[in-house]
Design a protein around this motif. Structure first.
Motif, PDB file in Angstrom:
ATOM      1  N   ASP A  93      -4.393  24.873  22.600  1.00  0.00           N
ATOM      2  CA  ASP A  93      -3.486  24.477  21.201  1.00  0.00           C
ATOM      3  C   ASP A  93      -2.238  24.388  21.685  1.00  0.00           C
ATOM      4  N   LEU A  94      -1.668  23.251  21.109  1.00  0.00           N
ATOM      5  CA  LEU A  94      -0.001  23.267  21.403  1.00  0.00           C
ATOM      6  C   LEU A  94       0.738  23.013  20.014  1.00  0.00           C
ATOM      7  N   GLU A  95       1.652  24.043  20.045  1.00  0.00           N
ATOM      8  CA  GLU A  95       2.605  23.856  18.758  1.00  0.00           C
ATOM      9  C   GLU A  95       4.109  23.492  19.062  1.00  0.00           C
ATOM     10  N   VAL A  96       4.576  22.425  18.482  1.00  0.00           N
ATOM     11  CA  VAL A  96       5.917  22.043  18.680  1.00  0.00           C
ATOM     12  C   VAL A  96       6.848  22.177  17.441  1.00  0.00           C
ATOM     13  N   HIS A  97       8.203  23.142  17.624  1.00  0.00           N
ATOM     14  CA  HIS A  97       9.087  23.184  16.660  1.00  0.00           C
ATOM     15  C   HIS A  97      10.266  22.402  17.029  1.00  0.00           C
ATOM     16  N   LEU A  98      10.568  21.516  16.066  1.00  0.00           N
ATOM     17  CA  LEU A  98      11.807  20.708  15.865  1.00  0.00           C
ATOM     18  C   LEU A  98      12.815  21.481  14.956  1.00  0.00           C
ATOM     19  N   HIS A  99      14.027  21.561  15.158  1.00  0.00           N
ATOM     20  CA  HIS A  99      15.045  22.102  14.091  1.00  0.00           C
ATOM     21  C   HIS A  99      16.412  21.787  14.712  1.00  0.00           C
ATOM     22  N   GLY A 100      16.945  21.919  13.531  1.00  0.00           N
ATOM     23  CA  GLY A 100      18.358  21.483  13.636  1.00  0.00           C
ATOM     24  C   GLY A 100      19.093  21.688  12.305  1.00  0.00           C
ATOM     25  N   PRO A 101      20.379  21.135  12.169  1.00  0.00           N
ATOM     26  CA  PRO A 101      21.256  21.644  11.033  1.00  0.00           C
ATOM     27  C   PRO A 101      20.697  21.035   9.695  1.00  0.00           C
ATOM     28  N   ARG A 102      19.924  20.032   9.917  1.00  0.00           N
ATOM     29  CA  ARG A 102      19.528  19.404   8.378  1.00  0.00           C
ATOM     30  C   ARG A 102      18.000  19.615   8.440  1.00  0.00           C
ATOM     31  N   GLY A 103      17.225  20.733   9.070  1.00  0.00           N
ATOM     32  CA  GLY A 103      15.930  20.930   8.712  1.00  0.00           C
ATOM     33  C   GLY A 103      15.318  21.472   9.946  1.00  0.00           C
ATOM     34  N   GLU A 104      13.859  21.519   9.672  1.00  0.00           N
ATOM     35  CA  GLU A 104      13.159  22.197  10.556  1.00  0.00           C
ATOM     36  C   GLU A 104      11.683  21.556  10.396  1.00  0.00           C
ATOM     37  N   VAL A 105      10.836  21.291  11.494  1.00  0.00           N
ATOM     38  CA  VAL A 105       9.538  20.584  11.376  1.00  0.00           C
ATOM     39  C   VAL A 105       8.619  21.503  12.611  1.00  0.00           C
ATOM     40  N   THR A 106       7.340  21.645  12.096  1.00  0.00           N
ATOM     41  CA  THR A 106       6.428  22.194  13.050  1.00  0.00           C
ATOM     42  C   THR A 106       5.175  21.446  12.952  1.00  0.00           C
ATOM     43  N   ALA A 107       4.744  21.080  14.234  1.00  0.00           N
ATOM     44  CA  ALA A 107       3.488  20.212  14.476  1.00  0.00           C
ATOM     45  C   ALA A 107       2.417  21.021  15.298  1.00  0.00           C
ATOM     46  N   ARG A 108       1.433  20.409  15.281  1.00  0.00           N
ATOM     47  CA  ARG A 108       0.353  21.094  16.163  1.00  0.00           C
ATOM     48  C   ARG A 108      -0.542  20.130  16.653  1.00  0.00           C
ATOM     49  N   GLN A 109      -1.070  20.205  17.669  1.00  0.00           N
ATOM     50  CA  GLN A 109      -2.131  19.272  18.585  1.00  0.00           C
ATOM     51  C   GLN A 109      -2.974  20.226  19.425  1.00  0.00           C
ATOM     52  N   ARG A 110      -4.271  19.574  19.093  1.00  0.00           N
ATOM     53  CA  ARG A 110      -5.245  19.967  20.019  1.00  0.00           C
ATOM     54  C   ARG A 110      -5.295  19.216  21.234  1.00  0.00           C
ATOM     55  N   ARG A 113      11.288  23.388  20.674  1.00  0.00           N
ATOM     56  CA  ARG A 113      10.432  24.539  21.423  1.00  0.00           C
ATOM     57  C   ARG A 113       9.270  24.374  21.269  1.00  0.00           C
ATOM     58  N   TRP A 114       8.426  24.477  22.323  1.00  0.00           N
ATOM     59  CA  TRP A 114       7.080  24.296  22.380  1.00  0.00           C
ATOM     60  C   TRP A 114       6.284  25.559  22.913  1.00  0.00           C
ATOM     61  N   HIS A 115       5.073  25.647  22.409  1.00  0.00           N
ATOM     62  CA  HIS A 115       4.413  26.982  22.671  1.00  0.00           C
ATOM     63  C   HIS A 115       2.809  26.328  23.177  1.00  0.00           C
ATOM     64  N   LEU A 116       2.401  26.919  24.014  1.00  0.00           N
ATOM     65  CA  LEU A 116       0.901  26.562  24.441  1.00  0.00           C
ATOM     66  C   LEU A 116       0.218  27.523  24.548  1.00  0.00           C
ATOM     67  N   ARG A 117      -0.996  27.551  23.782  1.00  0.00           N
ATOM     68  CA  ARG A 117      -1.926  28.591  23.886  1.00  0.00           C
ATOM     69  C   ARG A 117      -3.228  28.052  24.477  1.00  0.00           C
ATOM     70  N   ARG A 118      -3.422  28.532  25.676  1.00  0.00           N
ATOM     71  CA  ARG A 118      -4.657  27.835  26.626  1.00  0.00           C
ATOM     72  C   ARG A 118      -5.886  28.554  25.927  1.00  0.00           C
ATOM     73  N   GLU A 119      -6.857  27.978  26.345  1.00  0.00           N
ATOM     74  CA  GLU A 119      -8.321  28.401  25.772  1.00  0.00           C
ATOM     75  C   GLU A 119      -8.615  29.764  26.051  1.00  0.00           C
ATOM     76  N   ASP A 120      -8.156  30.424  27.553  1.00  0.00           N
ATOM     77  CA  ASP A 120      -8.526  31.535  27.878  1.00  0.00           C
ATOM     78  C   ASP A 120      -7.622  32.516  27.507  1.00  0.00           C
ATOM     79  N   GLY A 121      -6.489  32.220  26.504  1.00  0.00           N
ATOM     80  CA  GLY A 121      -5.895  33.292  25.726  1.00  0.00           C
ATOM     81  C   GLY A 121      -4.454  33.260  26.602  1.00  0.00           C
ATOM     82  N   SER A 122      -4.263  32.888  27.815  1.00  0.00           N
ATOM     83  CA  SER A 122      -2.825  32.634  28.222  1.00  0.00           C
ATOM     84  C   SER A 122      -1.920  31.643  27.633  1.00  0.00           C
TER      85      SER A 122
END
Length: 742
Positions: free
Chosen positions: A152-169, A102-111
């Motif tokens: 700001d981009l946020e990426v979530h990886l999840h499955g039966p054996r765990g979950e990881v969250t990472a961020r990128q400018r 799952r990814w979530h992009l928060r643009r500089e203008d707030g959108s």
């Protein structure tokens, strides 16, 4: 080190290359030199990788492999606008290979935008990883439109054996730098350049001020010029006015306070006590002596200014801060906008003053007690609370400086300068200054920047400043670089980037060594250049890259592709037969000038002042070099005579005064006018006319290779501004320029 030398030289060189250290360099004669093992070890340590034994080197390789495969996304990605979709590389842990994302992009203008899906359905890419270590790579496509800016981009990886969250400018940048309207199409302009501290006026206290900059702006506008270029105004060391080089700053984000015009501060008009103090005989005599001196007496000038600013601050506290006036709210807005960095700025200078009072030999934060070397320490926080007035005083001074420079920027637009103020950005910072205290992990404190050996400098150059570490910049999503670039474009319409090659590679020298023991370290050119383009567009700031000397072709190609202007010096431009080139041979996207602050002025070149000075100071590496340069000067003057004759200079000037000195002045004015007539006709869109040439100075601003032997960065112009504005030499040069750039 001996163990490494005997153990595995090849491994050391391999690790160094992987970390961005180039294994060899070329000197000024084109000869290649292999970097020795001691240098490689020292520079690896500066990058954060101990390399004293083969086991250390193997640990570095493991760390590099781990780093390459550890992060789900890179901490930052710089992408040119128009690329659609934006591709984000994912490194997927094996345990989540068949999970969801799952990814979530928060643009500089707030959108915002978001998406999700199964990782097994995402495009994969074959990648053996770093040094063959297998990594599972996936390519995430962002089809949503993303405009230029910082997102700001946020990426979530999840499955039966765990979950990881990472961020990128995610930084989207324009493809070219900003270009003012006046330079589009066939547009060509000219401007005045000089050293602000050198300006003489009846108003200043012995050093050129921001009010003098306003005077220069008005004068330039009256002459039809389009910009006013000045030396770097970056923060130096207020507690040590002997450190005066504008290219060795304490910080590249804040301003040097001795350019403040104290009498232009609003509190000065309100405070009778300060005006009475300035009217005292002792003050007036000290100010007159500083003003009349041919050299800037930084110690005397700053002592007068500091005392006055402290008195104005006391008035400000009593009549504004305590009463919550509109001016107090303006200051508080500045402090709020400055955030933690401005708080730390005030604390740093309060600490510096505190430790200097205890021991004047304690120079720079690296000599402070250990507890105060970390800005986040309990001791520093306690000091800030106990010395709140001192902290606020320095913030007040920073506010005044920024306020006065901003007024100059507004003035340049009000007077219709097509470009505006042309600023200058140094390549590095002093290792004991503010910037390194704010972000010590970002800088290689045990490294100095410089250049390889050449004919003038047989052991190379070491500039006394330290660099940012490329990987640590990436880890910080380039935030320190962004803040520095942005601070230097805010009030300027153009910015010169000193040693623009530094965006691609910088010559690192281990502290305590000379440049023969240096090596080039690579930087992410496309990323750093992209950020410069973005800030250029946002601040409507034209970019000039100082690309003199030996510069890789890739740099000039990148500058041409991205709309950066290069530098062309008449002093160095020659055709194959030794003659000066035709005006049409100068590149369109360049700034042409006769010389720079490190080279002789026109009159100094013609009279050989620089050659005699270098001989007197014993700066020639050998008699052969001295004699060779003297012969070269004779040939250069012969070629210049031919050029000037064809552009209107007459060997015997028209004025027939019987006085030899008067005839010489007429001849010199005619020579200068012919030179600038030629430069104005050049194809370059930008022409810089120096205040040193306008005033006929013979002494150069800075003599490389000297510190105390020559009054570098201290010499004032020979005339006050009022005299200069009506000088016959100025009229001759400006009239010549107007013939081709009206």
């Amino acid at each position: 080190m001996e163990k490494t030398l005997r153990g595995d030289r090849a491994l050391l060189r391999r690790v160094a290359a992987l970390c961005g250290i180039e294994p060899r360099y070329e000197d000024g004669w084109g000869q290649r030199h292999d970097v020795n093992e001691e240098t490689l070890e020292a520079l690896l340590a500066a990058l954060g990788y101990p390399a004293q034994s083969p086991n250390d080197l193997l640990d570095v390789l493991d760390d590099l492999c781990e780093r390459a495969c550890r992060a789900v996304v890179d901490p930052v990605q710089v992408v040119s606008e128009g690329i659609h979709p934006v591709v984000v590389g994912l490194t997927v842990p094996e345990s989540l290979a068949y999970g969801r994302y799952r990814w979530h992009l928060r643009r500089e203008d707030g959108s915002e935008a978001q998406g999700e899906g199964f990782l097994s359905a995402v495009s994969s890419v074959e990648d053996r990883g770093f040094l063959g270590k297998p990594c599972l790579r996936r390519l995430l496509y962002l089809w949503e439109p993303v405009a230029c800016g910082y997102h700001d981009l946020e990426v979530h990886l999840h499955g039966p054996r765990g979950e990881v969250t990472a961020r990128q400018r995610l930084i989207i940048v324009p493809r070219r730098a900003y270009l003012p309207e006046a330079l589009r199409g066939d547009g060509k302009v000219w401007g005045i350049t000089g050293q602000l501290y050198s300006v003489r006026s009846a108003r200043n206290w012995g050093i050129g001020s921001f009010s003098d900059l306003n005077t220069l702006i008005d004068w330039a506008a009256d002459l039809g010029a389009s910009f006013v270029g000045i030396n770097p105004l970056c923060l130096l060391f207020p507690e040590d006015p002997s450190k005066v080089s504008p290219y060795g700053p304490s910080s590249r984000r804040y301003l040097q306070p001795w350019y403040i015009d104290v009498e232009a501060v609003p509190e000065f008009a309100e405070c009778e006590e300060v005006r009475r103090w300035c009217g005292q005989r002792d003050f007036q005599e000290a100010c007159r002596a500083a003003r009349d001196s041919s050299l800037v007496d930084y110690g005397r000038v700053w002592a007068l200014q500091r005392e006055a600013l402290q008195r104005l601050f006391q008035h400000f506290c009593e009549h504004h801060l305590r009463r919550g006036s509109e001016r107090a709210r303006s200051f508080q807005g500045f402090v709020s906008q400055g955030g933690q960095d401005l708080e730390d700025y005030g604390v740093f200078h309060a600490l510096d003053a505190h430790f200097r009072r205890i021991n004047a030999a304690v120079w720079g934060w690296t000599l402070w007690p250990k507890a105060y070397q970390d800005k986040t320490s309990t001791a520093v926080r306690r000091f800030a609370l106990e010395h709140r007035d001192a902290v606020t005083l320095h913030q007040y001074v920073a506010w005044i400086a920024r306020e006065q420079l901003a007024a100059c920027g507004h003035r340049s637009w009000e007077r219709g300068l097509a470009v505006g103020i042309y600023g200058d950005l140094p390549v590095g910072v002093d290792p004991a200054g503010l910037d390194t205290w704010l972000d010590p992990h970002v800088y290689a404190l045990n490294v100095r920047l410089g250049a390889p050996p050449d004919a003038f400098n047989p052991v190379g150059q070491e500039w006394g400043v330290c660099p940012m570490v490329p990987q640590r910049l990436r880890d910080e999503a380039y935030e320190p670089f962004v803040a520095m670039v942005r601070a230097n474009m805010r009030e300027f319409g153009a910015l010169r980037i000193d040693h623009v090659m530094g965006l691609m590679r910088q010559f690192w020298i281990p502290a305590g060594k000379d440049a023969r023991f240096g090596a080039y370290v690579r930087y992410p050119l496309e990323d750093l250049l992209g950020i410069v383009l973005l800030e250029s567009e946002r601040n409507q700031c034209l970019i000039v890259g100082e690309d003199l000397g030996t510069v890789p072709q890739r740099i000039r190609e990148a500058m041409a592709e991205r709309g950066l202007f290069g530098c062309r010096l008449c002093l160095f431009e020659r055709s194959e037969d030794g003659s000066f080139p035709s005006p049409q041979d100068y590149p369109l996207y360049s700034m042409v000038s006769f010389a720079t602050h490190d080279l002789p002025t026109l009159e100094g070149f013609w009279q050989g002042t620089d050659l005699r000075l270098r001989r007197r100071l014993q700066l020639y590496p050998s008699p052969q070099v001295r004699k060779g340069l003297a012969r070269r000067r004779v040939a250069d003057k012969k070629a210049l005579r031919v050029l000037l004759r064809s552009w209107g200079h007459q060997e015997e000037p028209l004025c027939m005064s019987k006085e030899r000195a008067a005839k010489e002045h007429c001849r010199a004015h005619s020579r200068a006018a012919a030179l600038y007539r030629y430069l104005a006709a050049c194809g370059s869109k930008l022409l810089a006319v120096s205040l040193e040439d306008l005033s006929g100075m013979t002494e150069q601003v800075n003599v490389p290779g000297t510190v105390h032997e020559h009054p570098n960065w201290r010499r004032k112009l020979p005339f006050p501004m009022k005299t200069l504005q009506n000088h016959p030499r100025v009229r001759a040069i400006v009239s010549a320029v107007d013939e081709h750039r009206p």
